[in-house]
Write an enzyme that holds these catalytic residues in place. Structure first.
Site, mmCIF file in Angstrom:
data_model
loop_
_atom_site.group_PDB
_atom_site.id
_atom_site.type_symbol
_atom_site.label_atom_id
_atom_site.label_comp_id
_atom_site.label_asym_id
_atom_site.label_seq_id
_atom_site.Cartn_x
_atom_site.Cartn_y
_atom_site.Cartn_z
ATOM 1 N N VAL A 87 0.265 1.175 -3.259
ATOM 2 C CA VAL A 87 0.364 -0.080 -2.510
ATOM 3 C C VAL A 87 0.049 -1.281 -3.410
ATOM 4 O O VAL A 87 0.792 -2.260 -3.445
ATOM 5 C CB VAL A 87 -0.577 -0.047 -1.277
ATOM 6 C CG1 VAL A 87 -0.680 -1.425 -0.630
ATOM 7 C CG2 VAL A 87 -0.061 0.966 -0.252
ATOM 8 N N ASP A 97 -7.871 -2.788 -11.938
ATOM 9 C CA ASP A 97 -8.216 -1.415 -11.589
ATOM 10 C C ASP A 97 -9.410 -0.986 -12.433
ATOM 11 O O ASP A 97 -9.515 -1.376 -13.603
ATOM 12 C CB ASP A 97 -7.025 -0.483 -11.836
ATOM 13 C CG ASP A 97 -7.057 0.725 -10.928
ATOM 14 O OD1 ASP A 97 -6.196 0.834 -10.035
ATOM 15 O OD2 ASP A 97 -7.983 1.552 -11.096
ATOM 16 N N PHE A 102 3.514 -1.890 5.178
ATOM 17 C CA PHE A 102 4.381 -0.940 5.879
ATOM 18 C C PHE A 102 5.380 -0.269 4.941
ATOM 19 O O PHE A 102 6.335 0.350 5.397
ATOM 20 C CB PHE A 102 5.136 -1.646 7.011
ATOM 21 C CG PHE A 102 4.228 -2.136 8.107
ATOM 22 C CD1 PHE A 102 3.567 -1.231 8.929
ATOM 23 C CD2 PHE A 102 4.006 -3.489 8.307
ATOM 24 C CE1 PHE A 102 2.710 -1.660 9.943
ATOM 25 C CE2 PHE A 102 3.149 -3.931 9.305
ATOM 26 C CZ PHE A 102 2.505 -3.019 10.131
ATOM 27 N N ARG A 155 7.263 2.317 2.428
ATOM 28 C CA ARG A 155 7.352 3.767 2.323
ATOM 29 C C ARG A 155 7.438 4.150 0.860
ATOM 30 O O ARG A 155 8.150 3.492 0.096
ATOM 31 C CB ARG A 155 8.630 4.274 3.009
ATOM 32 C CG ARG A 155 8.656 4.058 4.487
ATOM 33 C CD ARG A 155 10.069 4.132 5.016
ATOM 34 N NE ARG A 155 10.863 2.987 4.567
ATOM 35 C CZ ARG A 155 12.145 2.778 4.890
ATOM 36 N NH1 ARG A 155 12.784 3.655 5.624
ATOM 37 N NH2 ARG A 155 12.794 1.714 4.464
ATOM 38 N N GLU A 156 6.735 5.200 0.467
ATOM 39 C CA GLU A 156 6.887 5.686 -0.901
ATOM 40 C C GLU A 156 8.344 6.109 -1.084
ATOM 41 O O GLU A 156 8.976 6.595 -0.151
ATOM 42 C CB GLU A 156 5.957 6.871 -1.165
ATOM 43 C CG GLU A 156 4.533 6.435 -1.349
ATOM 44 C CD GLU A 156 3.598 7.601 -1.664
ATOM 45 O OE1 GLU A 156 4.028 8.597 -2.260
ATOM 46 O OE2 GLU A 156 2.421 7.489 -1.276
ATOM 47 N N ASN A 176 1.729 4.023 12.289
ATOM 48 C CA ASN A 176 1.825 5.313 11.605
ATOM 49 C C ASN A 176 1.679 6.463 12.596
ATOM 50 O O ASN A 176 2.382 7.472 12.501
ATOM 51 C CB ASN A 176 0.765 5.415 10.502
ATOM 52 C CG ASN A 176 1.260 4.791 9.205
ATOM 53 O OD1 ASN A 176 2.357 4.238 9.158
ATOM 54 N ND2 ASN A 176 0.454 4.866 8.157
ATOM 55 N N GLY A 191 3.703 14.845 5.519
ATOM 56 C CA GLY A 191 2.608 14.963 4.558
ATOM 57 C C GLY A 191 2.383 13.600 3.948
ATOM 58 O O GLY A 191 2.697 12.581 4.566
ATOM 59 N N CYS A 202 -0.630 9.057 3.709
ATOM 60 C CA CYS A 202 -0.824 8.122 4.828
ATOM 61 C C CYS A 202 -0.966 8.837 6.162
ATOM 62 O O CYS A 202 -2.034 8.797 6.768
ATOM 63 C CB CYS A 202 0.316 7.125 4.863
ATOM 64 S SG CYS A 202 0.412 6.190 3.333
HETATM 65 C C1 UGA Z 1 4.496 5.938 5.881
HETATM 66 C C2 UGA Z 1 5.141 4.883 6.793
HETATM 67 O O1 UGA Z 1 6.500 5.219 7.046
HETATM 68 C C3 UGA Z 1 5.063 3.490 6.156
HETATM 69 O O2 UGA Z 1 5.579 2.523 7.057
HETATM 70 C C4 UGA Z 1 3.597 3.178 5.834
HETATM 71 O O3 UGA Z 1 3.474 1.935 5.160
HETATM 72 C C5 UGA Z 1 3.025 4.255 4.941
HETATM 73 O O4 UGA Z 1 3.149 5.536 5.593
HETATM 74 C C6 UGA Z 1 1.571 3.942 4.676
HETATM 75 O O5 UGA Z 1 0.785 3.900 5.631
HETATM 76 O O6 UGA Z 1 1.236 3.594 3.538
HETATM 77 P P1 UGA Z 1 5.285 7.290 3.710
HETATM 78 O O7 UGA Z 1 4.041 8.093 3.898
HETATM 79 O O8 UGA Z 1 5.635 6.775 2.362
HETATM 80 O O9 UGA Z 1 5.271 5.992 4.685
HETATM 81 O O10 UGA Z 1 6.519 8.207 4.150
HETATM 82 P P2 UGA Z 1 7.505 8.347 5.392
HETATM 83 O O11 UGA Z 1 8.874 8.048 4.958
HETATM 84 O O12 UGA Z 1 6.998 7.660 6.592
HETATM 85 O O13 UGA Z 1 7.418 9.932 5.629
HETATM 86 C C7 UGA Z 1 6.192 10.547 5.978
HETATM 87 C C8 UGA Z 1 6.367 12.030 6.162
HETATM 88 O O14 UGA Z 1 7.094 12.302 7.367
HETATM 89 C C9 UGA Z 1 7.126 12.739 5.036
HETATM 90 O O15 UGA Z 1 6.450 13.933 4.726
HETATM 91 C C10 UGA Z 1 8.490 13.031 5.655
HETATM 92 O O16 UGA Z 1 9.098 14.163 5.091
HETATM 93 C C11 UGA Z 1 8.097 13.270 7.111
HETATM 94 N N1 UGA Z 1 9.212 13.070 8.070
HETATM 95 C C12 UGA Z 1 9.767 11.828 8.231
HETATM 96 C C13 UGA Z 1 9.651 14.130 8.848
HETATM 97 O O17 UGA Z 1 9.148 15.275 8.730
HETATM 98 N N2 UGA Z 1 10.646 13.924 9.771
HETATM 99 C C14 UGA Z 1 11.221 12.708 9.942
HETATM 100 O O18 UGA Z 1 12.117 12.589 10.810
HETATM 101 C C15 UGA Z 1 10.770 11.636 9.152
#
Ligand code: UGA
Length: 439
Positions: A11, A30, A153, A155-156, A212, A261, A264
């Site tokens: 972030v 850092d 907000f 996403r990685e 989240n 996973g 977050c």
């Molecule tokens: C998430 C949120 O989407 C961001 O908005 C937020 O800023 C971030 O956490 C945070 O709090 O820092 P991120 O963890 O990078 O972002 O990843 P996501 O794209 O949200 O995916 C999270 C997990 O859900 C992954 O393991 C993904 O494979 C899984 N996922 C996602 C599913 O299993 N099914 C889906 O339909 C979508």
């Protein structure tokens, strides 16, 4: 504007580079000397598409620099972003020790009129406590400092895009001058179409956890439906499409599979649940989200067991090890959770990932890392798709068939369809969809 960003993780570094690209004067701080050295030498310590270029460009323009020294970084800064980690305590609560320490350290060097902004995900009520800690350190700043909340907000894997073109920017503050400063800081992004939402501080803090948790709820809902579909002989992909075609529900985050996973969702859902309990409103739905998510890995494991009969001594190839595509992050990765459980049961596991192999090997040393998916699958009794990387979607199934010992594929992310699997001669176990048995 003169800005300091404390913490150069996923972030913090993206925030620093984005603000620098908006022509602010930004210093990233850092305490980890190796990280700062790497950044000064032009290398980004983790994989994030486009971030290396953005950092290079903003460093070259003179807008972005890095230091380990708060003495150098803080004096003269108008805004200080706190982007340090908030890991989970054993109880599930967010550990805010690093956040408090950072604010105290910053406070000692802060100029009057500076704005502290928490970007780390924190429980509602944290900013109030941070302001107390800050004023204990610097009672002279009583009238000349504010603590605002500006949750992230991004996403990685899409962090740069999300940060340069956000859908929304959430700002929580208690003082008009703090709002004013953040409005002017983000003016270029708002002009580019981002929606600026202004609330009080506790609302902003709570809204981040709520977002989240809701996304995780959608995933767990889809995974619970997958279990039901498997029992009813229905197809979860079609069910998700039906749900998603109602604009009130939306199709996003309804993909069943190995579950969520990353750094977050797992910890934020727990921390939100602990916060609710502490506030006197137990929220068991949040525990249920996490339980269904754990079950998702168990369901894939069950399919592997079913295909192999005895897991002990069998070779299982895990394709995709990061917690999701386009990142090398393996923190709380379902693939590694599955690997550990298979290894515990005596399986010989190999793994492949386009970016996360090294990190995965450090987490699960027994995992034999291969440099191609085909090498990982050589002599395998079962292949499992754990992360939906594009590279894996376009695997040459005929080639895969040639290298495996037994043509069994468990699709933990529903990346394939029946026909190509049938044509390549695989027994196919998707998630929440009827299996295609061995010919
Ligand atoms: C998430 C949120 O989407 C961001 O908005 C937020 O800023 C971030 O956490 C945070 O709090 O820092 P991120 O963890 O990078 O972002 O990843 P996501 O794209 O949200 O995916 C999270 C997990 O859900 C992954 O393991 C993904 O494979 C899984 N996922 C996602 C599913 O299993 N099914 C889906 O339909 C979508």
């Amino acid at each position: 504007m003169r800005i300091a960003v404390i913490g150069t993780g996923h972030v913090g570094l993206v925030t620093a580079a984005t603000l620098a690209s908006l022509d602010h004067d930004v210093v990233g701080v850092d305490s980890d000397a190796r990280k700062i050295d790497a950044l000064r030498n032009g290398s980004v310590p983790f994989f994030e598409p486009g971030l290396g270029e953005l950092v290079d460009r903003t460093v070259a323009s003179g807008n972005l620099s890095f230091t380990q020294s708060l003495d150098d970084a803080i004096p003269g800064r108008e805004v200080v972003f706190i982007c340090v980690g908030t890991p989970a305590r054993a109880t599930g609560e967010a550990n805010l020790a690093a956040v408090e320490r950072s604010v105290r350290d910053v406070a000692r060097r802060l100029d009057a009129g500076a704005l502290i902004v928490e970007k780390s995900t924190v429980p509602a009520g944290t900013a109030r406590r941070l302001k107390g800690a800050l004023l204990r350190e610097r009672p002279d700043l009583e009238a000349g400092v504010a603590v605002a909340s500006n949750p992230e907000f991004l996403r990685e894997g899409r962090a740069v895009e999300d940060s340069l073109r956000p859908e929304r920017i959430l700002v929580g503050a208690e003082d008009e001058w703090a709002f004013e400063r953040l409005r002017s800081l983000y003016a270029p992004l708002v002009a580019g179409g981002a929606k600026l939402i202004e609330t009080d501080v506790a609302t902003a803090e709570l809204a981040k956890h709520a977002s989240n948790a809701f996304l995780a709820l959608k995933i767990s809902y889809a995974n619970a439906l997958a279990r039901l579909c498997e029992k009813a002989g229905a197809d979860v992909l079609a069910v998700a499409d039906v749900l998603g075609s109602d604009h009130r529900i939306g199709r996003a985050f309804l993909d069943a599979g190995l579950g969520y996973g990353g750094y977050c969702f797992p910890k934020d859902i727990q921390a939100f649940e602990r916060l609710a309990a502490r506030l006197g409103y137990p929220f068991p739905l949040l525990e249920e989200i996490a339980r269904i998510n754990d079950e998702a890995v168990g369901a894939v494991l069950e399919k592997v067991r079913d295909a192999l009969w005895n897991v002990e001594g069998k070779r299982v190839a895990l394709l995709g090890l990061s917690f999701k595509p386009e990142t090398d992050d393996v923190r709380f990765a379902p693939a590694l959770h599955l690997a550990r459980r298979l290894i515990e049961e005596g399986a010989i596991c190999s793994g492949y990932d386009p970016q996360a192999a090294e990190n995965a090997a450090a987490e699960v040393p027994q995992l034999r890392i291969a440099s191609t998916p085909y090498e990982a699958a050589r002599d395998a009794d079962c292949v499992v798709i754990c992360t939906e990387w594009d590279e894996l979607r376009s695997l040459d199934l005929a080639k895969l068939r040639e290298v495996v010992a037994t043509p069994v594929l468990v699709d933990g992310r529903n990346v394939f369809d029946y026909e190509p699997m049938r044509a390549a001669g695989f027994a196919y176990y998707p998630t929440g969809r009827p299996p295609l048995p061995a010919a």
